[in-house]
Design an enzyme around this catalytic site. Structure first.
Site, PDB file in Angstrom:
ATOM      1  N   SER A   1       0.807  -1.218   0.000  1.00  0.00           N
ATOM      2  CA  SER A   1       0.000   0.000   0.000  1.00  0.00           C
ATOM      3  C   SER A   1       0.845   1.277   0.000  1.00  0.00           C
ATOM      4  CB  SER A   1      -0.954  -0.041   1.196  1.00  0.00           C
ATOM      5  OG  SER A   1      -1.852   1.024   1.143  1.00  0.00           O
ATOM      6  N   HIS A   2       0.693   2.067   1.039  1.00  0.00           N
ATOM      7  CA  HIS A   2       1.355   3.372   1.100  1.00  0.00           C
ATOM      8  C   HIS A   2       2.745   3.286   1.718  1.00  0.00           C
ATOM      9  CE1 HIS A   2      -1.005   2.219   4.484  1.00  0.00           C
ATOM     10  NE2 HIS A   2      -0.143   2.850   5.249  1.00  0.00           N
TER      11      HIS A   2
ATOM     12  N   ASP B   1      -2.483   6.472  -3.384  1.00  0.00           N
ATOM     13  CA  ASP B   1      -1.329   5.852  -2.729  1.00  0.00           C
ATOM     14  C   ASP B   1      -0.663   4.785  -3.597  1.00  0.00           C
ATOM     15  OD1 ASP B   1      -3.295   3.904  -2.574  1.00  0.00           O
ATOM     16  OD2 ASP B   1      -2.499   3.106  -0.683  1.00  0.00           O
TER      17      ASP B   1
ATOM     18  N   ASP C   1      -0.854   1.573  -4.056  1.00  0.00           N
ATOM     19  CA  ASP C   1      -1.647   0.589  -4.805  1.00  0.00           C
ATOM     20  C   ASP C   1      -2.978   1.150  -5.279  1.00  0.00           C
ATOM     21  OD1 ASP C   1      -2.473   0.709  -2.141  1.00  0.00           O
ATOM     22  OD2 ASP C   1      -3.332  -1.305  -2.215  1.00  0.00           O
TER      23      ASP C   1
ATOM     24  N   ASP D   1      -5.614   2.511  -3.772  1.00  0.00           N
ATOM     25  CA  ASP D   1      -6.905   2.412  -3.082  1.00  0.00           C
ATOM     26  C   ASP D   1      -7.197   3.610  -2.179  1.00  0.00           C
ATOM     27  OD1 ASP D   1      -5.030   1.664  -1.207  1.00  0.00           O
ATOM     28  OD2 ASP D   1      -6.042  -0.189  -0.602  1.00  0.00           O
ATOM     29  N   ARG D   2      -6.154   4.377  -1.837  1.00  0.00           N
ATOM     30  CA  ARG D   2      -6.401   5.551  -0.992  1.00  0.00           C
ATOM     31  C   ARG D   2      -6.576   6.815  -1.846  1.00  0.00           C
ATOM     32  NH1 ARG D   2      -3.030   5.355   4.612  1.00  0.00           N
ATOM     33  NH2 ARG D   2      -3.620   3.216   5.116  1.00  0.00           N
TER      34      ARG D   2
ATOM     35  N   LYS E   1     -11.325  -0.339  -1.234  1.00  0.00           N
ATOM     36  CA  LYS E   1     -11.415   1.104  -1.350  1.00  0.00           C
ATOM     37  C   LYS E   1     -10.802   1.490  -2.687  1.00  0.00           C
ATOM     38  CE  LYS E   1      -7.508   1.666   1.740  1.00  0.00           C
ATOM     39  NZ  LYS E   1      -7.368   1.134   3.089  1.00  0.00           N
TER      40      LYS E   1
HETATM   41  C1  G1P Z   1      -4.275   1.277   8.134  1.00  0.00           C
HETATM   42  C2  G1P Z   1      -5.502   2.144   8.279  1.00  0.00           C
HETATM   43  C3  G1P Z   1      -6.727   1.351   7.910  1.00  0.00           C
HETATM   44  C4  G1P Z   1      -6.581   0.778   6.514  1.00  0.00           C
HETATM   45  C5  G1P Z   1      -5.282  -0.006   6.408  1.00  0.00           C
HETATM   46  C6  G1P Z   1      -5.013  -0.466   4.991  1.00  0.00           C
HETATM   47  O1  G1P Z   1      -4.348   0.196   9.007  1.00  0.00           O
HETATM   48  O2  G1P Z   1      -5.607   2.667   9.580  1.00  0.00           O
HETATM   49  O3  G1P Z   1      -7.861   2.170   8.008  1.00  0.00           O
HETATM   50  O4  G1P Z   1      -7.658  -0.055   6.204  1.00  0.00           O
HETATM   51  O5  G1P Z   1      -4.184   0.803   6.812  1.00  0.00           O
HETATM   52  O6  G1P Z   1      -4.888   0.608   4.099  1.00  0.00           O
HETATM   53  P1  G1P Z   1      -3.610   0.163  10.424  1.00  0.00           P
HETATM   54  O7  G1P Z   1      -2.157   0.411  10.152  1.00  0.00           O
HETATM   55  O8  G1P Z   1      -4.196   1.275  11.221  1.00  0.00           O
HETATM   56  O9  G1P Z   1      -3.916  -1.182  10.992  1.00  0.00           O
HETATM   57 ZN    ZN Z   2      -3.325   1.258  -0.293  1.00  0.00          ZN
END
Ligand code: G1P
Ligand code: ZN
Length: 544
Positions: free
Chosen positions: A113-114, A277, A279, A281-282, A376
């Protein structure tokens, strides 16, 4: 071409977190590490033989190697066909779209992800099920149990495949179809949104800047915004996915998307700005000199849903993760929509969407989407905002949000993250809070009478499954809240997240700076949890 069975021994800690298994690249590169985890899925899943799987990732370092390995293992384990994005690319929402559209059995999405990418950074794998959404907890738990006793895996001995051209290949008894990673997704967006109106908006001089942050959304945003909608070239910045995201941290927030923030907060700022982000999704949504919190974004989109063709008949309900502000709840109450509060993580929305109980979902962590996929979806949120702007000509992003507050009240909201703190200290802090909340209801903290305090437990209204210990929340009588939880996505030590919210019903109280508006609650949150004493941190690492 023969199938080889390779003896292996278990690795510790192959436990999927909030969103799949995330580890440093170096951890994934250990011999057998990736193979063990993938085989654990094939050993746990039932009914995939001869079926279709979808595979792709966000293009980060190690993405291509991992895809090649998964293809060989899929062939050895009896998968019938794999759809793989050209260049091994598929954004998370696009993978969800492709799984659903092609009636695939499921899919592997390679992403952290990010989190930053590169040889010394992070990699990750998540598995999505037939509905296109993240595998539910009971499945990831079974896979984890399997990783603890695994003793062999199967792999086809074959050369790497050419993934750079759209074409079909045979791999043993399996077919590999390299597909255009953008096409299915772009088509779905075209069905949901009023593309002619958006095109018109650009033709009439609408100015926007989209920051793909050198990550996977680049090709999607370029095709849709600059290609299909006719936005000027250069509307998409940082649009080429790089293995290390150009050394950046591909997280669309005010800190990490600073290039975009500078553009949108300049004197000659465009009308609209957005980022997504690693991937895809954000999303972050900005107006001219204006930041839309993700919690408000969900609420505004829910309130304006009927302006968007794909939702013109109205939405069934909204769902938000527990720490997300209650702004969407106000809209739901006003419009008579269902409203759900789920634990953090997109996987908890799947059942609600499948059952038609909710249509829009969102998380404070820059996640917004609908039932068009089961993830998302960054670009979806951006297009949804653009569609609302097109349907409310003459109104700026700021005017739309401020008008929303006037009608529904404003939920001041902020999240304070303390990253990479000591794990033992973090667990101690949470234990301390757990003990403390027991007698809190009825007491007054500072000037705030406490209505309720608990460790959030979710009972899924569709299948009855129970998820406990999903975050400590202190709810005050005026609807203000403090929530604490530990991240389930980090790869270094622990990350403490503190979420603070205050409701301001009246316009006179709605123009404060967020941190100021929340100042006394923030202080209370730090004191209650003894954050500095326990973690040694006087300040959060990131404030969103
Ligand atoms: C974090 C975000 C959560 C999101 C997840 C994946 O998870 O808080 O809302 O779904 O990344 O993008 P966390 O690191 O808080 O468990
Ligand atoms: Zn992501």
């Amino acid at each position: 071409m023969s199938i080889r069975t390779v003896a292996t021994t278990p690795f510790e800690g192959q436990k999927p977190g909030t969103s799949g298994l995330r580890k440093k690249v170096k951890v994934f590169q250990q011999e057998h590490y990736l193979e063990n985890f993938i085989q654990a899925w094939f050993d746990t899943l039932e009914g995939f033989k001869g079926q279709t799987l979808v595979v792709g990732g966000d293009g980060r370092y190690y993405n291509r190697q991992a895809v090649q390995c998964i293809l060989k293992m899929a062939a050895a384990n009896g998968v019938g066909r794999v759809l793989v994005g050209q260049g091994a690319i598929l954004s998370t929402p696009a993978a969800s779209c492709v799984i659903r559209k092609h009636h695939a059995f499921g899919g592997f999405i390679l992403s952290a992800s990010h989190n930053p990418g590169g040889p010394d950074e992070d990699f990750g794998i998540k598995y999505n099920i037939t509905n296109g959404g993240p595998a539910p907890e009971k499945v990831t738990e079974a896979v984890f149990a399997r990783t603890e006793i695994i003793d062999s895996y199967k792999i086809l001995e074959v050369e790497d495949q050419d993934l750079d051209h759209v074409a079909s290949h045979r791999l043993g008894d399996m077919t590999v179809e390299v597909i255009d990673p953008v096409e299915d997704y772009a088509e779905l967006m075209e069905q949901l949104f009023d593309f002619p109106a958006l095109k018109n908006m650009f033709a009439n001089g609408f100015r926007m800047s989209f920051d793909a942050m050198n990550a996977v959304t680049g090709p999607y945003a370029t095709e849709i915004l600059e290609g299909r909608l006719g936005a000027p070239r250069g509307t998409v910045i940082n649009g080429v996915p790089l293995e290390d995201f150009g050394g950046g941290h591909p997280d669309p927030n005010l800190k990490h998307a600073h290039e975009l923030v500078d553009i949108l907060f300049a004197d000659d700022a465009p009308d609209f700005g957005a980022a997504s982000d690693g991937d895809g999704d954000r999303n972050m949504v900005l107006g001219n000199n204006f930041f839309v919190t993700p919690s408000d974004s969900l609420a505004v989109l829910a309130a304006n849903a009927t302006l968007i063709p794909g939702y013109k008949d109205g939405i069934a309900g909204v769902a938000r993760s527990m720490p997300t502000s209650a702004a969407a709840d106000r809209v739901a109450a006003e419009l008579g929509l269902n409203c759900y509060e789920t634990p953090t993580g997109w996987k908890f929305f799947g059942n609600l969407l499948d059952a038609g109980k909710a249509t829009f979902c969102g998380e404070e962590s820059f996640g917004t989407s609908s039932d068009h996929v089961r993830e998302k979806d960054g670009l979806w949120a951006v297009l949804a905002w653009m569609n609302v702007l097109a349907a409310r000509p003459g109104e700026s992003v700021a005017q739309i949000v401020q008008g929303h507050w006037e009608k529904f009240g404003r939920n001041y909201y902020s999240r304070h993250d303390y990253e990479a703190i000591d794990l033992t200290a973090a667990n101690g802090l949470m234990e301390h809070l757990r003990a403390k909340i027991a007698g809190l209801a009825g007491q007054t903290l500072g000037i705030h009478p406490v209505a309720a305090a608990d460790d959030f437990t979710y009972i899924d209204p569709v299948d009855g499954s129970v998820s406990a210990q999903q975050g400590i929340r202190i709810i005050f009588e005026d609807g203000s809240r403090i929530v604490y939880r530990l991240s389930g996505t980090g790869t270094e030590g622990a990350t403490l997240r503190v979420y603070i919210e205050r409701y301001a019903a009246h316009q006179a109280d709605q123009a404060l700076d967020t941190q100021e508006a929340l100042a006394d609650l923030i202080q209370l949150a730090e004191d209650m949890a003894e954050i500095e004493a326990r973690t040694g941190r006087a300040e959060p690492t990131v404030i969103t």
